[in-house]
Design an enzyme around this catalytic site. Structure first.
Site, PDB file in Angstrom:
ATOM      1  N   GLU A 137      -7.509  -8.746   9.545  1.00 34.32           N
ATOM      2  CA  GLU A 137      -7.071  -8.264   8.292  1.00 34.32           C
ATOM      3  C   GLU A 137      -6.519  -6.818   8.525  1.00 34.32           C
ATOM      4  OE1 GLU A 137      -7.089 -10.464   5.784  1.00 34.32           O
ATOM      5  OE2 GLU A 137      -8.467 -11.810   6.671  1.00 34.32           O
TER       6      GLU A 137
ATOM      7  N   CYS B 231      -7.068  -2.447   0.694  1.00 37.31           N
ATOM      8  CA  CYS B 231      -6.101  -3.103   1.696  1.00 37.31           C
ATOM      9  C   CYS B 231      -5.203  -3.951   0.664  1.00 37.31           C
ATOM     10  CB  CYS B 231      -6.891  -3.969   2.563  1.00 37.31           C
ATOM     11  SG  CYS B 231      -7.945  -5.194   1.726  1.00 37.31           S
TER      12      CYS B 231
END
Ligand code: NAP
Length: 679
Positions: free
Chosen positions: A257, A296
């Site tokens: 990720e 994020c």
């Protein structure tokens, strides 16, 4: 007070004796902790996980592991204030911490409940249907998922020290795989405190969780193909770790990720008079300022129709002007600092890069003010809004992640251009679209979906309940293609499957049924000497079956059922109309009549261990039943699973209804609860 962080290695807390890195408070730059992994024996940690943690976890069924996660969530929930207090120094205020700490606990609870509801009480998961591989049905295949016999190495980013650790831990433990967690050093003191609580709880078996505060040394050299690395962080670190010689050689699973330049798009149908306009502005500001933009999933690219650019810029500037900066310990509503002054420098450098093709319209990266803050000591930064000068010519805005309170507005001329601009991000975790128009929604959603792991379409109908652009949810996928890393976290059981090996098993139906504990057609189904409804849960064996007597179905039955229930659909009532229907030879019995008669044929009426029928699965009507056909039923124990309460178990029965030619007319799974004898 300065804490020296400890690592948890082989179930012992280890204090480093040399080479400690200082970790500064985001609020005032004072040293709050020191970390180092010097002296850790990484090979021994991996061996401990494999030899102690793995076997102990695999001894527990999915349900037991789910119960363990539930108990852990409750234990941590009662003690979370310690974590809140510590996390203020990372720059997080109470609202930010709610996302990190409570968000982590919610994820634990969600996996506990999924483990109970959606996983069997066996050491493996049966996936999909039995595939018939031979004409006669004596050779079949099915997929099984079984836990890897290795260790899950979890490397996390600094921004969510609790959520990041827990959202990776829960699926791994549920799968039965032990974890070595390595939090980012900048906020490792919060992760260390969390792991101390977990360890103190005594709820996990020995070896199930170890912690590295500091570098990972030669850890990756000791991994094999039975291990998994789940990484969250920057593209550069991910590239380096993925290309590690041992990781590449052993094809070690690598779930990544990474950076993501997420977009929010205002639909071309929206004007300032529409509710979607305000919803859009509010969401962009929220994503720029929550966790000071260090998420994020934060919105980095703000796409607006050119006609609305001035209005959007004005509205965003107004809202951003209301954002106050403040000490996260004292002010819940103000935006706190970035995690460190070094991070602020990195964000300033990224803004400078963006400025080569965009101009700042709000905020000054070098200056900020707030109540009682000292921006020379603390890592405070005002929200910075930029506007791309020539969006179609711009490049940096699509590959420069300023990991702070920073976003850039890009004007688009038409839907195709909006789609093209979003795609230039080369893969993102999430995009959100604000529109009240089906055509706009469909064109943009389908145009950008392959570039995203999650897509949020917001309008006036769902806004009140929307969980927002930035919130990953346990039930839904978190991850995105390309730049975002290609990983898939959360998403219900998808993330559990990362820690399991899928194996296609080919065998006879008898062997497969014995292995999986699930009966399928072709496996033995001995006729029971006692009606299976008279047997308690423990006495029932997979494959036990009965075949009922036959029962004719008459036109009177159909008429009676039609008038009794009110279902006088023409296919049951009108011979000519039914005949004209390509599926029916003439009037036919109701499907529900077949089900009702089937139950009448197979039930054992007397009180007994069968407690209740709680549903049907996979019902299919396979052939019409005409007046004067006869039906009979074969009922077979297909699967058994223990329930949360010890007094009963759940039994899945295969039900097949056939006509006088032995042709199946209906098939389904009947779900019942059957009593267990007292322990
Ligand atoms: P980072 O510098 O890449 O660090 C990520 C993790 O990797 C940290 O735990 C770091 O440990 C570790 N690490 C660094 N070099 C390593 C090495 N050679 N061997 C083993 N581990 C190593 O990222 P960050 O600054 O913490 O986080 C910010 C980035 O993460 C942003 O780009 C953001 O977009 C991304 N992010 C992505 C997601 C997502 O879900 N996609 C979520 C959050 C953040 P140390 O701290 O000890 O160096």
């Amino acid at each position: 007070m300065t804490i020296t962080l400890q690592s948890l290695a082989q179930d012992r807390w280890v204090t480093p004796d040399e080479g400690r890195v200082e970790i500064a408070s985001a609020i005032d730059g004072s040293v709050v902790a020191r970390a180092s992994s010097a002296g850790l024996d990484f090979a021994a940690m991996v061996a401990h996980a494999r030899e102690i943690g793995g076997p102990a976890l695999r001894k527990l069924s999915f349900h037991r592991r789910a119960d363990m996660l539930k108990a852990l969530g409750a234990y941590l929930g009662e003690r979370k204030e310690t974590l809140y207090a510590l996390a203020a120094d990372t720059g997080a205020n109470r609202r930010d911490n709610a996302v990190d700490i409570d968000g982590g606990l919610v994820t634990l609870a969600a996996y506990a409940s999924r483990g109970r509801r959606e996983l069997p009480d066996t050491p493996f998961i049966v996936e999909g249907e039995v595939e018939q591989l031979g004409k006669r049905g004596s050779f079949v295949g099915q997929h099984l998922l079984s836990p890897l016999h290795g260790v899950a190495v979890h490397i996390n980013a600094f921004n969510f020290p609790c959520w990041g650790l827990l959202e990776k831990l829960a699926p791994a433990l549920l799968a039965g795989v032990p974890v070595i967690a390595k939090p980012a050093t900048a906020t490792a003191y919060v992760a260390e405190a969390l792991v101390k609580l977990i360890h103190e709880s005594g709820l996990l078996p020995a070896g199930a969780l170890q912690l590295i505060c500091g570098g990972t040394g030669d850890l990756l050299d000791h991994l094999t193909g039975q291990d998994v690395i789940a990484f969250t962080g920057s593209i550069e670190t991910s590239e380096k770790l993925h290309a590690h010689r041992n990781v590449a050689r052993h094809a070690i699973r690598f779930v990544a990720e990474r950076d993501s330049l997420n977009a929010a798009i205002l639909g071309a149908d929206v004007t300032p008079a529409d509710p979607e306009f305000d919803l859009f502005v509010r969401e962009v500001v929220r994503e720029m300022t929550a966790k000071a933009g260090q998420k994020c999933t934060a919105i980095r690219r703000v796409l607006v129709p050119r006609a609305q650019q001035a209005a959007v810029l004005a509205a965003l500037k107004d809202k951003l002007a209301e954002v106050r900066l403040g000490d996260p310990r004292k002010d819940d509503k103000a935006m706190g600092p970035l995690v460190s002054r070094a991070q602020r420098e990195a964000v300033r450098a990224a803004i400078a890069t963006l400025q080569t093709e965009a101009e700042i319209v709000s905020g000054n990266p070098e200056r900020c003010e707030g109540d009682g803050i000292d921006a020379t000591k603390g890592a405070y930064m005002a929200p910075i809004l930029l506007r791309a000068r020539d969006p179609m010519a711009a490049r940096k805005v699509h590959d420069t992640e300023a990991f702070g309170p920073v976003a850039t507005v890009l004007a688009y001329d038409d839907i195709d251009q909006a789609i093209e601009l979003v795609r230039r991000g080369e893969g993102s975790l999430v995009a959100s679209l604000f529109t009240y128009d089906n055509v706009v929604a469909e064109q943009i959603a389908l145009g950008i979906a392959p570039w995203h792991g999650r897509l949020l379409i917001v309008d006036r109908d769902c806004a009140a309940e929307s969980t927002g652009h930035g919130a990953p949810l346990p039930a839904l996928l978190h991850g995105g293609p390309g730049r975002a890393g290609g990983g898939e976290e959360l998403g219900g059981l998808r993330s559990v499957h990362h820690y399991m090996q899928r194996t296609a098993i080919q065998a006879s139906p008898r062997r497969l049924a014995a292995l999986t504990g699930t009966w399928s057609r072709g496996a033995p189904s001995p006729a029971a000497t006692v009606h299976p409804f008279k047997r308690n849960y423990d006495e029932l064996a997979i494959g036990d079956s009965i075949e009922t007597a036959s029962r004719p179905i008459t036109l009177d039955d159909i008429e009676h059922f039609a008038h009794f229930t009110g279902d006088t659909f023409y296919a049951h009532m009108d011979e000519a109309a039914a005949k004209a229907n390509p599926f029916f030879p003439g009037r036919v019995a109701h499907g529900y009549l077949i089900l009702a008669f089937a139950a009448g044929l197979f039930v054992d009426p007397a009180p007994g261990p069968l407690l209740a029928n709680y549903g049907l699965d996979n019902l299919r009507f396979l052939k019409p039943v005409s007046p004067d056909d006869t039906i009979k039923v074969k009922l077979t124990v297909k699967q058994k699973s223990s329930a949360r309460r010890p007094e009963y178990g759940e039994v899945r029965w295969d039900v097949e209804v056939v006509n006088q030619h032995d042709e199946p007319v209906a098939r389904y799974d009947l779900l019942t609860m059957s009593a267990r004898p007292p322990a």
